[in-house]
Scaffold this active site. Structure first.
Site, PDB file in Angstrom:
ATOM      1  N   LYS A   1       1.007  -1.050   0.279  1.00 45.98           N
ATOM      2  CA  LYS A   1      -0.146  -0.258  -0.252  1.00 45.98           C
ATOM      3  C   LYS A   1       0.701   1.416   0.039  1.00 45.98           C
ATOM      4  O   LYS A   1       1.940   1.414  -0.070  1.00 45.98           O
ATOM      5  CB  LYS A   1      -1.557   0.084   1.464  1.00 45.98           C
ATOM      6  CG  LYS A   1      -2.232  -1.008   1.064  1.00 45.98           C
ATOM      7  CD  LYS A   1      -2.662  -1.068   0.395  1.00 45.98           C
ATOM      8  CE  LYS A   1      -3.741  -2.215  -0.350  1.00 45.98           C
ATOM      9  NZ  LYS A   1      -4.720  -2.369   0.587  1.00 45.98           N
TER      10      LYS A   1
HETATM   11  C1  LIG Z   1      -5.891  -3.515   0.801  1.00 48.50           C
HETATM   12  C2  LIG Z   1      -7.219  -3.177   0.672  1.00 48.50           C
HETATM   13  C3  LIG Z   1      -8.061  -4.088   1.848  1.00 48.50           C
HETATM   14  C4  LIG Z   1      -7.249  -5.036   3.013  1.00 48.50           C
HETATM   15  O1  LIG Z   1      -6.531  -4.938   3.997  1.00 48.50           O
HETATM   16  P1  LIG Z   1      -5.466  -5.348   4.833  1.00 48.50           P
HETATM   17  O2  LIG Z   1      -4.844  -4.498   5.505  1.00 48.50           O
HETATM   18  O3  LIG Z   1      -4.970  -6.556   3.616  1.00 48.50           O
HETATM   19  O4  LIG Z   1      -6.480  -6.663   5.329  1.00 48.50           O
HETATM   20  C5  LIG Z   1      -9.488  -3.420   2.062  1.00 48.50           C
HETATM   21  N1  LIG Z   1     -10.072  -3.006   0.783  1.00 48.50           N
HETATM   22  C6  LIG Z   1      -9.353  -2.494  -0.268  1.00 48.50           C
HETATM   23  C7  LIG Z   1      -9.671  -1.775  -1.541  1.00 48.50           C
HETATM   24  C8  LIG Z   1      -7.947  -3.114  -0.237  1.00 48.50           C
HETATM   25  O5  LIG Z   1      -7.704  -2.929  -1.082  1.00 48.50           O
END
Ligand SMILES: *Cc1c(COP(=O)(O)O)cnc(C)c1O
Length: 372
Positions: A185
């Protein structure tokens, strides 16, 4: 010179991450509380322009707890875009509620307000716009819809730290929002998440839920069934270091996107757009390729040149747990994007020279991957 393999996403951990993690190790504060947890929450709230930020173990848990804090449960419906990561829908399912899918808008690839309106029923309790690939969803019509129907707005901001809608940072626009700090991210803590809100009651409820439901005033008294969803001080230490550089991360991503925009001008692909009301953080710089191109072959050809690419999410309504939720419904925009969408390497580390290499390779590989 041998060229490095260029991944779609990679963390940049070049600031104070090591120093702060070492401080945790030396002090022994490595578990689910500590100075860094507090500092991370404070800096994240300030950055988003909200009163409260509640750290949590990951982005999926952030969505889960945000929904529970809003009181969503069995028998309720939550409208979720069909084009998103599976966690958006799964978090609704964890609450015993049902995700109802709406198509995305063809220009911004985010929740289509018109289809959302069409999917509202007497059971709808919330709508969950996702700021997909770093571009904010079109919030005004969704907020108006929510107001008219007296339902909540929960932002899935997992992919869009720092993105702005009409000058306002995501995470501060709906009733409550969820962020992820997974390794790929915009900002990372390895695994991690954050809930943001301006509502003190929602923030308190989120803290209660993520901390086993323990009464903050009375230790070892548990008025509700909560969860152990705490973020560790170690992760928060990484988060504090990442937040020191977030402006730079976003600037770099926008710079990389501008290079892509320019280099892709002469290729027959639809570029990711930035709406006039939006500031995108380009989590994944993405394109839509023509129908005549074999996407799998294109990805293989790119990989042979040391370039990783990533196909778009599958339509959520086609995943086995959710097929029954959307029987007899069609999602033409999601279906098209899902088949023809492709994300290119997008980290803050990408150089201008690499963008030129990637886009040159794309031109060659598009020709090589034309369906006959
Ligand atoms: C990455 C992501 C999540 C979940 O995040 P995690 O930290 O991996 O649990 C939720 N929604 C979207 C749109 C994402 O890209």
């Amino acid at each position: 010179m041998t060229r490095r393999f260029i991944p779609v996403a990679e963390p940049v951990l070049a600031g104070n991450e090591k120093k702060y993690v070492n401080e945790c190790l030396e002090s022994g504060w490595i578990s689910g509380s500590g100075n860094y947890v507090e500092a991370f929450e404070k800096s994240f709230a300030d950055f988003c322009g909200v009163k409260h930020a509640v750290s949590i173990v990951n982005g999926t848990a952030a969505l889960h707890v945000a929904l529970l804090a809003l009181g969503i449960g069995r028998g309720d419906e939550v409208i979720v875009p069909d084009l998103t990561f599976i966690a958006s829908a799964n978090a609704v399912t964890y609450c015993g509620a049902q995700p109802v899918f709406a198509d995305v808008d063809a220009r911004t690839w985010t929740l289509d307000p018109q289809d959302t309106a069409a999917k509202i029923s007497a059971r709808t309790k919330a709508v969950m716009p996702v700021h997909l690939y770093g571009h904010p969803a079109n919030m005004t019509p969704l907020l108006e819809l929510a107001q008219d129907h007296d339902i909540h707005v929960i932002e899935d901001a997992a992919e869009a730290h720092g993105a702005e809608y009409k000058g306002q940072r995501v995470g501060s626009i709906g009733d409550i929002a969820a962020f992820s700090f997974f390794g790929n991210k915009v900002v990372t803590t390895g695994e991690g998440g954050m809930i943001t809100t301006n509502d003190a009651q929602l923030a308190d409820q989120a803290r209660l839920l993520k901390g086993q439901g323990m009464d903050p005033e009375r230790r070892y008294h548990f008025p509700i069934v909560g969860y152990n969803y705490r973020m560790t001080n170690l992760q928060a230490a990484i988060g504090v270091a990442q937040m020191e550089r977030i402006d730079w991360f976003i600037e770099r991503r926008r710079e990389v996107a501008a290079w892509y925009d320019n280099a892709l001008k002469n290729l027959a692909v639809t570029k990711m757009m930035e709406a006039s009301w939006a500031k995108s953080v380009y989590w994944l710089y993405s394109i839509c390729i023509p129908e005549e191109i074999d996407r799998d072959l294109l990805m293989t050809r790119m990989l042979e040149r040391g370039i990783e690419t990533r196909p778009f999410f599958y339509p959520t309504h086609r995943q086995p747990p959710y097929r029954l939720n959307a029987e007899n419904q069609t999602f033409p925009v999601t279906t098209k994007l899902s088949a023809q969408g492709l994300s290119l390497p997008s980290s803050a580390r990408i150089s201008k020279e690499e963008v030129a290499y990637i886009t040159d390779a794309l031109g060659v590989c598009l020709q090589a991957a034309a369906k006959s």
